[in-house]
Enzyme design. Structure first.
Site, PDB file in Angstrom:
ATOM      1  N   LEU A  94      -9.702  -0.720  12.822  1.00 61.45           N
ATOM      2  CA  LEU A  94      -8.324  -1.270  13.307  1.00 61.45           C
ATOM      3  C   LEU A  94      -7.876  -0.538  14.557  1.00 61.45           C
ATOM      4  O   LEU A  94      -8.431   0.351  15.041  1.00 61.45           O
ATOM      5  CB  LEU A  94      -7.223  -0.737  12.157  1.00 61.45           C
ATOM      6  CG  LEU A  94      -7.512  -1.422  10.788  1.00 61.45           C
ATOM      7  CD1 LEU A  94      -6.692  -0.672   9.804  1.00 61.45           C
ATOM      8  CD2 LEU A  94      -7.248  -2.872  10.695  1.00 61.45           C
ATOM      9  N   HIS A 110     -14.556   8.949   2.789  1.00 56.69           N
ATOM     10  CA  HIS A 110     -15.836   8.772   3.637  1.00 56.69           C
ATOM     11  C   HIS A 110     -16.843   9.433   2.589  1.00 56.69           C
ATOM     12  O   HIS A 110     -16.703  10.749   2.202  1.00 56.69           O
ATOM     13  CB  HIS A 110     -15.637   9.650   4.927  1.00 56.69           C
ATOM     14  CG  HIS A 110     -16.920   9.530   5.530  1.00 56.69           C
ATOM     15  ND1 HIS A 110     -17.185   8.260   6.348  1.00 56.69           N
ATOM     16  CD2 HIS A 110     -17.794  10.253   5.854  1.00 56.69           C
ATOM     17  CE1 HIS A 110     -18.496   8.401   6.905  1.00 56.69           C
ATOM     18  NE2 HIS A 110     -18.942   9.702   6.620  1.00 56.69           N
ATOM     19  N   THR A 147      -6.857   8.890  11.990  1.00 53.05           N
ATOM     20  CA  THR A 147      -6.029   8.772  13.162  1.00 53.05           C
ATOM     21  C   THR A 147      -6.973   7.998  14.024  1.00 53.05           C
ATOM     22  O   THR A 147      -8.013   7.185  13.496  1.00 53.05           O
ATOM     23  CB  THR A 147      -6.269  10.254  13.817  1.00 53.05           C
ATOM     24  OG1 THR A 147      -7.750  10.683  13.869  1.00 53.05           O
ATOM     25  CG2 THR A 147      -5.766  11.179  13.133  1.00 53.05           C
TER      26      THR A 147
HETATM   27  C1  GAR Z   1     -17.691   4.221  -0.770  1.00 57.89           C
HETATM   28  O1  GAR Z   1     -18.722   4.861  -0.832  1.00 57.89           O
HETATM   29  C2  GAR Z   1     -16.767   4.484   0.537  1.00 57.89           C
HETATM   30  O2  GAR Z   1     -16.877   6.039   0.596  1.00 57.89           O
HETATM   31  C3  GAR Z   1     -17.507   3.910   1.641  1.00 57.89           C
HETATM   32  O3  GAR Z   1     -17.968   2.721   1.082  1.00 57.89           O
HETATM   33  C4  GAR Z   1     -17.921   2.717  -0.344  1.00 57.89           C
HETATM   34  C5  GAR Z   1     -17.087   1.627  -0.825  1.00 57.89           C
HETATM   35  O4  GAR Z   1     -17.174   1.438  -2.227  1.00 57.89           O
HETATM   36  N1  GAR Z   1     -16.562   4.052   2.830  1.00 57.89           N
HETATM   37  C6  GAR Z   1     -17.013   4.103   3.882  1.00 57.89           C
HETATM   38  O5  GAR Z   1     -18.398   4.540   4.296  1.00 57.89           O
HETATM   39  C7  GAR Z   1     -15.810   4.125   5.188  1.00 57.89           C
HETATM   40  N2  GAR Z   1     -16.482   4.665   6.323  1.00 57.89           N
HETATM   41  P1  GAR Z   1     -16.299   0.712  -3.151  1.00 57.89           P
HETATM   42  O6  GAR Z   1     -15.724  -0.510  -2.469  1.00 57.89           O
HETATM   43  O7  GAR Z   1     -16.848   0.460  -4.536  1.00 57.89           O
HETATM   44  O8  GAR Z   1     -15.212   1.822  -3.233  1.00 57.89           O
END
Ligand code: GAR
Length: 208
Positions: A94, A110, A147
């Site tokens: 975003l 994360h 941020t």
């Molecule tokens: C999760 O592991 C989350 O931490 C990651 O994507 C996956 C989504 O799973 N997010 C990132 O990598 C963001 N940088 P979900 O849709 O089953 O919650």
């Protein structure tokens, strides 16, 4: 009661962890009022609907650039009277107008121990591939404020998870989700809704 708006793009297991935590009373002082997806047909939308939560689909591909997308998203967040915005597997970058409008009111989960394995290109399974490639023995998950700089906001909670020698990225992803993400995300959301997190000099502190 604080209005929690959850942003999703995929399967929504973190959203499910939040829904379950709200049902069991683990999230104090807040309720999920809306789920917004950047992808049409994301399974996370079904999870929300099954639980009677309002959903909005705002596909990124319908917008020419980040700024146009961010402006449209900001309008919805304002309409929803969002107190807290949670990125739960939200894979869309975003413009800074969004986090500037909600300073220290947006949090992200994360799937690694920030500041390792984070930033541009580190999302989803790629994070776990990089962890295995490097050969580190510990990884985990981080919940932090959002941020303008990717994955660099004040850290709220972290939990470590062991890496096993025979892990595949998929097996490691599952362990990180089960043992870390699904635990610390609801916890951080509750701490926020209870007003127990303060940010001083870009570091967060929890009232114990
Ligand atoms: C999760 O592991 C989350 O931490 C990651 O994507 C996956 C989504 O799973 N997010 C990132 O990598 C963001 N940088 P979900 O849709 O089953 O919650």
């Amino acid at each position: 009661m604080k209005n929690i708006v959850v942003l999703v793009s995929g399967g929504g297991t973190n959203l499910q962890a939040l829904i379950d935590a709200e049902k069991s009373g683990e999230i104090k002082g807040g309720r999920i009022t809306c789920v917004i997806s950047s992808k049409e047909g994301a399974y996370a939308l079904e999870r929300a609907e099954k639980n009677g939560i309002k959903t909005v689909t705002l596909p990124r591909k319908h917008f020419s650039d980040n700024l146009a997308y961010s402006k449209a998203l900001l309008r919805i967040l304002d309409e929803q009277n969002a107190d807290l915005i949670v990125y739960a597997g939200f894979m869309t970058i975003l413009d800074r107008i969004v986090c500037d409008a909600y300073p220290n009111r947006m949090i992200n989960v994360h799937p690694a121990l920030i500041p390792s394995f984070c930033g541009k290109g580190f999302y989803g399974l790629h994070v776990h591939e990089a962890v295995l490639e490097k050969g580190v023995k510990l990884t985990g998950a981080t919940v932090h404020f959002v941020t303008a700089e990717c994955d660099a906001g004040p850290i709220i909670l972290q939990k470590a998870v062991e890496v096993h020698q025979d892990d595949t990225p998929e097996i490691l992803q599952k362990r990180v989700m089960e043992d870390a993400e699904w635990k610390i995300l609801p916890k951080a959301v509750s701490l926020f809704c209870e007003g127990r997190i303060k940010v001083v000099d870009e570091k967060s502190y929890i009232d114990l």
